[in-house]
Scaffold this active site. Structure first.
Site, PDB file in Angstrom:
ATOM      1  N   GLU A 223       0.887  -1.176   0.000  1.00 18.01           N
ATOM      2  CA  GLU A 223       0.000   0.000   0.000  1.00 18.01           C
ATOM      3  C   GLU A 223       0.916   1.214   0.000  1.00 18.01           C
ATOM      4  O   GLU A 223       1.438   1.600   1.048  1.00 18.01           O
ATOM      5  CB  GLU A 223      -0.897  -0.014   1.248  1.00 18.01           C
ATOM      6  CG  GLU A 223      -1.802  -1.235   1.367  1.00 18.01           C
ATOM      7  CD  GLU A 223      -2.967  -1.214   0.389  1.00 18.01           C
ATOM      8  OE1 GLU A 223      -3.299  -0.128  -0.124  1.00 18.01           O
ATOM      9  OE2 GLU A 223      -3.537  -2.278   0.131  1.00 18.01           O
ATOM     10  N   CYS A 257      -2.225   9.557   2.167  1.00 14.08           N
ATOM     11  CA  CYS A 257      -1.691   9.024   0.909  1.00 14.08           C
ATOM     12  C   CYS A 257      -2.627   9.248  -0.277  1.00 14.08           C
ATOM     13  O   CYS A 257      -2.175   9.321  -1.406  1.00 14.08           O
ATOM     14  CB  CYS A 257      -1.389   7.541   1.057  1.00 14.08           C
ATOM     15  SG  CYS A 257      -2.824   6.601   1.604  1.00 14.08           S
TER      16      CYS A 257
HETATM   17  P1  NAD Z   1       8.028   4.574   5.260  1.00 12.04           P
HETATM   18  O1  NAD Z   1       8.167   3.763   4.029  1.00 12.04           O
HETATM   19  O2  NAD Z   1       9.126   5.483   5.637  1.00 12.04           O
HETATM   20  O3  NAD Z   1       7.822   3.622   6.539  1.00 12.04           O
HETATM   21  C1  NAD Z   1       6.851   2.604   6.573  1.00 12.04           C
HETATM   22  C2  NAD Z   1       7.370   1.464   7.421  1.00 12.04           C
HETATM   23  O4  NAD Z   1       8.563   0.954   6.854  1.00 12.04           O
HETATM   24  C3  NAD Z   1       7.692   1.845   8.858  1.00 12.04           C
HETATM   25  O5  NAD Z   1       7.125   0.884   9.718  1.00 12.04           O
HETATM   26  C4  NAD Z   1       9.213   1.822   8.917  1.00 12.04           C
HETATM   27  O6  NAD Z   1       9.706   1.358  10.143  1.00 12.04           O
HETATM   28  C5  NAD Z   1       9.602   0.842   7.833  1.00 12.04           C
HETATM   29  N1  NAD Z   1      10.886   1.198   7.220  1.00 12.04           N
HETATM   30  C6  NAD Z   1      11.386   2.455   6.992  1.00 12.04           C
HETATM   31  N2  NAD Z   1      12.588   2.378   6.392  1.00 12.04           N
HETATM   32  C7  NAD Z   1      12.859   1.071   6.243  1.00 12.04           C
HETATM   33  C8  NAD Z   1      13.965   0.343   5.682  1.00 12.04           C
HETATM   34  N3  NAD Z   1      15.011   0.960   5.163  1.00 12.04           N
HETATM   35  N4  NAD Z   1      13.906  -1.005   5.692  1.00 12.04           N
HETATM   36  C9  NAD Z   1      12.847  -1.643   6.204  1.00 12.04           C
HETATM   37  N5  NAD Z   1      11.785  -1.013   6.726  1.00 12.04           N
HETATM   38  C10 NAD Z   1      11.785   0.316   6.761  1.00 12.04           C
HETATM   39  O7  NAD Z   1       6.623   5.328   5.121  1.00 12.04           O
HETATM   40  P2  NAD Z   1       5.986   6.401   6.063  1.00 12.04           P
HETATM   41  O8  NAD Z   1       6.905   7.581   6.122  1.00 12.04           O
HETATM   42  O9  NAD Z   1       5.559   5.797   7.344  1.00 12.04           O
HETATM   43  O10 NAD Z   1       4.677   6.793   5.246  1.00 12.04           O
HETATM   44  C11 NAD Z   1       4.698   7.723   4.184  1.00 12.04           C
HETATM   45  C12 NAD Z   1       4.532   7.046   2.858  1.00 12.04           C
HETATM   46  O11 NAD Z   1       3.596   6.003   2.948  1.00 12.04           O
HETATM   47  C13 NAD Z   1       3.990   7.981   1.801  1.00 12.04           C
HETATM   48  O12 NAD Z   1       4.622   7.717   0.569  1.00 12.04           O
HETATM   49  C14 NAD Z   1       2.526   7.616   1.725  1.00 12.04           C
HETATM   50  O13 NAD Z   1       1.925   7.924   0.507  1.00 12.04           O
HETATM   51  C15 NAD Z   1       2.571   6.158   1.973  1.00 12.04           C
HETATM   52  N6  NAD Z   1       1.316   5.692   2.547  1.00 12.04           N
HETATM   53  C16 NAD Z   1       0.521   4.882   1.810  1.00 12.04           C
HETATM   54  C17 NAD Z   1      -0.689   4.468   2.335  1.00 12.04           C
HETATM   55  C18 NAD Z   1      -1.621   3.562   1.564  1.00 12.04           C
HETATM   56  O14 NAD Z   1      -2.575   3.080   2.175  1.00 12.04           O
HETATM   57  N7  NAD Z   1      -1.423   3.331   0.289  1.00 12.04           N
HETATM   58  C19 NAD Z   1      -1.083   4.890   3.606  1.00 12.04           C
HETATM   59  C20 NAD Z   1      -0.217   5.722   4.315  1.00 12.04           C
HETATM   60  C21 NAD Z   1       0.972   6.115   3.796  1.00 12.04           C
END
Ligand code: NAD
Length: 535
Positions: A223, A257
């Site tokens: 997602e 998002c």
């Molecule tokens: P993110 O990708 O930074 O983090 C999401 C998860 O990934 C967190 O739990 C984090 O601990 C983990 N993570 C971060 N870096 C990592 C790595 N290098 N290796 C492994 N895991 C890692 O996302 P965010 O900042 O929490 O959210 C923002 C993004 O998410 C935006 O792009 C937004 O559009 C998207 N988003 C999508 C939805 C959806 O339903 N489609 C909903 C909310 C947010």
């Protein structure tokens, strides 16, 4: 408010592997296959959320400056509602389903679809709707009969800690565990072999997750985000469009998002639209957004600086908002009229309260820019006449779309939600949440008495006419010719007068009857004119 929150702490790395082992072992005991067990667990979760709702509200306020209304609507009540829906329907969904499209001979084998749990599932949450985007998929995974490890986002630490507390209070610890942490903990988690990974977050991390899943061929639901366009045509109600898009972009201070990343507005109504945005902002936040209890904050300084940099880089003109306060992580809802589809505000997902507005000559140009900016965003929002919005839907791709609204489709808790292309794959919510976490296992049962009929499948085949016999029963004849046209059987021809469709046949019959009546009337007139004396 005086609510005491649990303290966020990373799960010790050395505990992760043994926890995963424990949950895998539990899965093989079949404990989570029992539907009543799942329902009971979900119901306990419901009440633990109820008992901790003040903590959730406070945690969301601390993490994101979320107001009470948004925290209740989009986090607490949202997941509770999801639990009620799931528990009401779970028994029905878990029943074996009759398989569709089975021919008469194979019906004797009772083909059906069983909904099997996948096994051990990892759910990774994002920070912006910390409870909804973590507990939401977890509820689906529990419903599907899996054991689950939840890894909430460390960027909303207070919410993550409250979720851990809620899970520890309500759920069986041999089946469902919350693991806290950031990249180091994620690395360890991703070394494990999962039966499914459900990830919500950025495309960048989505790629890391997919790569980690590949060696085990673990299925992944992603997602992700997108640069979602809104399109406002000259036929749109601009006052309505402005308010609805403001709603989508001021919720959670734009950290949503599916909110629009930019708006393409027909130049004829551009000024009127911008005026309405300004009026709408005053209506939403009469004393300014900063003073409003309803308006959120950026999640951290990194996010604040990222959004600030985007705004600093624009060549557009700020026409409303624009103020910021780094100490408070506050960014005012900011309307910017831009002139360039390559502007810094169009290139990246802002995930903040920025409302860039770009004037376009017509709908075709808007569609062209939207597709060029991002081929497969998470959402598309079109405002205009029915013909115009139909055209937008027919000429774009996206995970979902709302017509004459911003992100409405994403607010229906039982409507399947997901991206397409690089905005994600797979979907969840409502029944889709259950389907997302089960394997649809096709099952047959061959009765002994049918052996006489089935014998012809055994060799030897050479020198027999078994193939000819079997193929008559098993394989359909084409109902189309070599040009791809449909061939009509004589019965169909007769009943549809050669049209292939009952209603088209009836229409043709009416036409023929009409022609016949006209011909008869003409003949009658001629006959009469011969018989009657001319005056
Ligand atoms: P993110 O990708 O930074 O983090 C999401 C998860 O990934 C967190 O739990 C984090 O601990 C983990 N993570 C971060 N870096 C990592 C790595 N290098 N290796 C492994 N895991 C890692 O996302 P965010 O900042 O929490 O959210 C923002 C993004 O998410 C935006 O792009 C937004 O559009 C998207 N988003 C999508 C939805 C959806 O339903 N489609 C909903 C909310 C947010």
């Amino acid at each position: 408010m005086g609510v005491e929150l649990p303290v966020f702490a990373n799960t010790p790395i050395e505990e992760i592997s043994s926890t995963v082992d424990r949950l895998r072992k539990t899965f093989w005991t079949a404990k989570t296959r029992n539907v009543q067990f799942r329902i009971k667990q979900l119901r306990k979760l419901y009440w633990a959320i109820e008992d901790n709702k003040q903590e959730i509200v406070e945690a969301c306020r601390k993490d994101l400056g979320k107001g009470f209304f948004e925290a209740m609507i989009a986090e607490v009540a949202w997941v509770q509602n999801d639990i009620v829906f799931m528990t009401k329907n779970l028994e029905k969904w878990c029943k074996d389903e009759k398989a569709p499209d089975i021919d008469l001979t194979n019906k004797f084998m009772n083909p059906r679809i069983r909904k099997d749990p996948l096994g051990m599932v990892l759910v990774i949450g994002a920070f912006n709707f910390p409870i909804q985007l973590s507990f939401g998929p977890m509820i689906g995974a529990i419903s599907g009969g899996n054991t689950v490890i939840l890894k909430p986002s460390e960027n909303s630490p207070n919410s993550a800690a409250v979720m851990q507390k809620i899970m520890q209070q309500s759920l069986d610890p041999d089946c469902y565990v919350c693991i806290q942490g950031s990249v180091p903990e994620m690395k360890v988690l991703l070394q494990e072999r999962w039966d499914k990974i459900f990830f919500t977050g950025s495309a960048t991390v989505g790629k890391i997750i997919t790569q980690a899943a590949a060696p085990h061929l673990t299925p992944v639901t992603l997602e992700l985000g997108g640069r979602n366009p809104a399109i406002v045509t000259r036929k749109a109600d601009v006052a309505l469009a402005a308010r609805r898009l403001l709603w989508a972009k001021t919720m959670n201070a734009g950290q949503v998002c599916i909110s629009q990343n930019y708006t393409l507005v027909d130049k004829e109504v551009l000024d009127a639209f911008v005026d309405q945005l300004k009026i709408g902002l005053k209506e939403f936040f009469p004393n300014g957004a900063k003073a409003s209890e309803d308006y959120g904050r950026m999640v951290n300084l990194n996010s604040f600086n990222r959004v600030k940099k985007m705004l600093d880089g624009t060549s557009g003109k700020i026409v409303a908002g624009g103020t910021m306060d780094a100490d408070e992580l506050f960014i005012e809802p900011t309307v910017v009229v831009i002139n360039d589809p390559e502007d810094s505000l169009m290139r990246d997902e802002s995930f903040g309260p920025l409302l860039p507005v770009l004037g376009v000559d017509n709908l075709d140009q808007a569609i062209y820019i939207a597709n060029k900016t991002h081929e497969t965003p998470l959402g598309v929002y079109a405002f205009g006449s029915k013909a115009e919005t139909d055209k937008v839907l027919a000429s774009t791709r996206s995970g979902g779309a709302s017509i004459n609204d911003g992100m409405y489709h994403g607010t229906i808790g039982t409507l399947a939600f997901g991206g397409v292309g690089d905005s994600g794959s797979g979907s969840y919510r409502g029944k889709a949440s259950f389907d997302c976490f089960v394997h649809h296992r096709s099952i047959t049962n061959t009765p002994g008495w049918i052996e006489t009929l089935l014998k012809s499948r055994y060799p030897p085949f050479a020198g027999t006419n078994k193939y000819q016999q079997l193929s008559k029963i098993l394989f359909a004849k084409p109902n189309f010719d070599r040009e791809g046209n449909e061939k009509l059987g004589w019965v169909t021809w007769l009943f549809t007068l050669g049209t292939g469709g009952f209603f088209r046949g009836a229409f043709r019959a009416l036409l023929l009857a009409g022609v016949a009546v006209m011909i008869k009337a003409l003949i009658d007139r001629r006959t009469m004119s011969k018989v009657l004396p001319q005056s």
